[in-house]
Design an enzyme around this catalytic site. Structure first.
Site, short mmCIF file in Angstrom:
data_model
loop_
_atom_site.label_atom_id
_atom_site.label_comp_id
_atom_site.label_asym_id
_atom_site.label_seq_id
_atom_site.Cartn_x
_atom_site.Cartn_y
_atom_site.Cartn_z
N LYS A 195 26.31 36.52 74.90
CA LYS A 195 27.63 36.78 75.48
C LYS A 195 27.68 38.07 76.28
O LYS A 195 26.80 38.94 76.16
CB LYS A 195 28.70 36.79 74.36
CG LYS A 195 29.03 35.37 73.94
CD LYS A 195 30.22 35.25 73.05
CE LYS A 195 30.48 33.76 72.79
NZ LYS A 195 31.46 33.54 71.73
N ARG A 208 26.17 30.85 65.50
CA ARG A 208 26.14 29.88 66.60
C ARG A 208 25.29 30.48 67.71
O ARG A 208 25.67 31.50 68.27
CB ARG A 208 27.57 29.61 67.06
CG ARG A 208 27.71 28.59 68.18
CD ARG A 208 29.18 28.42 68.56
NE ARG A 208 29.33 27.52 69.68
CZ ARG A 208 29.21 27.89 70.95
NH1 ARG A 208 28.96 29.14 71.27
NH2 ARG A 208 29.36 27.00 71.92
C1 7PJ Z 1 32.21 30.08 70.75
C2 7PJ Z 1 32.51 28.73 70.60
C3 7PJ Z 1 32.31 30.93 69.63
C4 7PJ Z 1 32.97 29.00 68.37
C5 7PJ Z 1 31.99 29.11 72.67
C6 7PJ Z 1 29.77 30.77 74.73
C7 7PJ Z 1 31.17 30.39 75.02
N1 7PJ Z 1 32.88 28.18 69.43
N2 7PJ Z 1 32.37 28.14 71.82
N3 7PJ Z 1 32.68 30.34 68.45
N4 7PJ Z 1 31.86 30.29 72.05
N5 7PJ Z 1 33.33 28.51 67.17
O1 7PJ Z 1 29.06 30.16 73.95
O2 7PJ Z 1 29.34 31.79 75.34
O3 7PJ Z 1 32.08 32.15 69.65
S1 7PJ Z 1 31.68 28.82 74.35
#
Ligand code: 7PJ
Length: 282
Positions: free
Chosen positions: A227, A261
């Site tokens: 990020k 994640r």
């Molecule tokens: C997240 C997400 C996060 C959850 C994205 C990216 C943006 N879902 N979906 N947590 N980020 N739960 O992956 O840079 O931080 S999309």
């Protein structure tokens, strides 16, 4: 990496054990996340990516068909379904792995649940029309993420009274609402949402005080992988943020994160194995 990856159903109870952190691998099927664009190329690429992640010890595959990056535009229901459902079906027919669908649309949630999704990951925490009803009629786990504002505008000077207590209050309200709809809290996972309506300072404060989210007694997910909170601090392009991604994942897990994640599954699984080996001596 854990026993859970061998079970078809996502085992939420196992998340209570902090020596059993789960690695969630990100699979984006949005046109802006691929340079080649073509539909088959994208599907094929995504399926290969899933296979590699499984070989590398992933616990959960997270499929996203809507870009939620800052400034992203909305995607139609039909487009999102066309991106996500064929891939979900293909994964479920080939592999025995837990699949999460990253969506905020009730229609997509419903189709995904019909085709065997184990978890719904909603960056809008079931606030869109119809989502609570769809989830109430199912038995899937749900990740409720905190976001301030909407992707198009969320990074324009977000403000909080106190970022941690504001997010905790938001979680409390969403947990109560879910319970009112008959969605038991045992199905919920919380995520403070790094980068979603947060300044660089907010993101690092959240990471520094991550353990405070544990007071709600639910599993917590941390998503920092690649990020801009890393890019902006380190002055690194998106492909050069692995060290930052691992550092932040480790810090979150040491403060009680149950799921991380990530894009880089193999490297993260290695880092988690080190943490597990240390945790056994504590
Ligand atoms: C997240 C997400 C996060 C959850 C994205 C990216 C943006 N879902 N979906 N947590 N980020 N739960 O992956 O840079 O931080 S999309």
């Amino acid at each position: 990496m854990s026993e859970n990856s061998k079970n078809k159903q996502f085992n939420q109870a196992a998340l209570a054990d902090l020596t059993n952190v789960q690695v969630m691998g990100i699979v984006n099927v949005t046109p802006d996340s691929f340079s080649d664009g073509g539909k088959f190329a994208q599907f094929d690429h995504a399926l290969k990516q899933v296979e590699l992640m499984i070989e590398n010890g992933v616990d959960i595959i997270d499929i996203g068909g809507e870009s939620t990056r800052p400034g992203a535009v909305d995607v139609s229901e039909a487009d999102e379904l066309a991106r996500v459902i064929p891939l979900l079906k293909a994964i479920k027919s080939r592999f025995n792995i837990c699949v999460s669908i990253d969506t905020s649309k009730a229609v997509v949630m419903n189709e995904a649940i019909t085709y065997g999704a184990d978890m719904i990951n909603d960056v809008r925490a079931l606030q869109n029309e119809g989502c609570l009803d769809v989830i109430a009629q199912s038995d899937v786990s749900v990740c409720l993420m905190h976001m301030k504002g909407l992707p198009r505008t969320m990074q324009t000077s977000p403000q909080y009274t106190n970022i941690i207590s504001d997010i905790v209050s938001f979680f409390k309200e969403r947990i109560t609402t879910c319970e009112q709809y008959g969605i038991k809290s045992e199905r919920l996972i919380l995520d403070p949402g790094f980068g979603f309506g947060k300044t660089l300072g907010h993101n690092y404060q959240m990471l520094a005080q991550f353990a405070l989210f544990k007071k709600l007694n639910l599993p917590i997910l941390a998503g920092t992988s690649r990020k801009s909170m890393l890019g902006n601090l380190l002055n690194r392009d998106v492909e050069q943020r692995l060290a930052g991604s691992l550092a932040t994942a480790i810090l979150a897990v040491q403060q009680g994160a149950n799921i991380v994640r990530v894009h880089d599954v193999a490297e993260t699984v290695d880092a988690m194995k080190i943490l597990n080996a240390v945790a056994k001596h504590n």
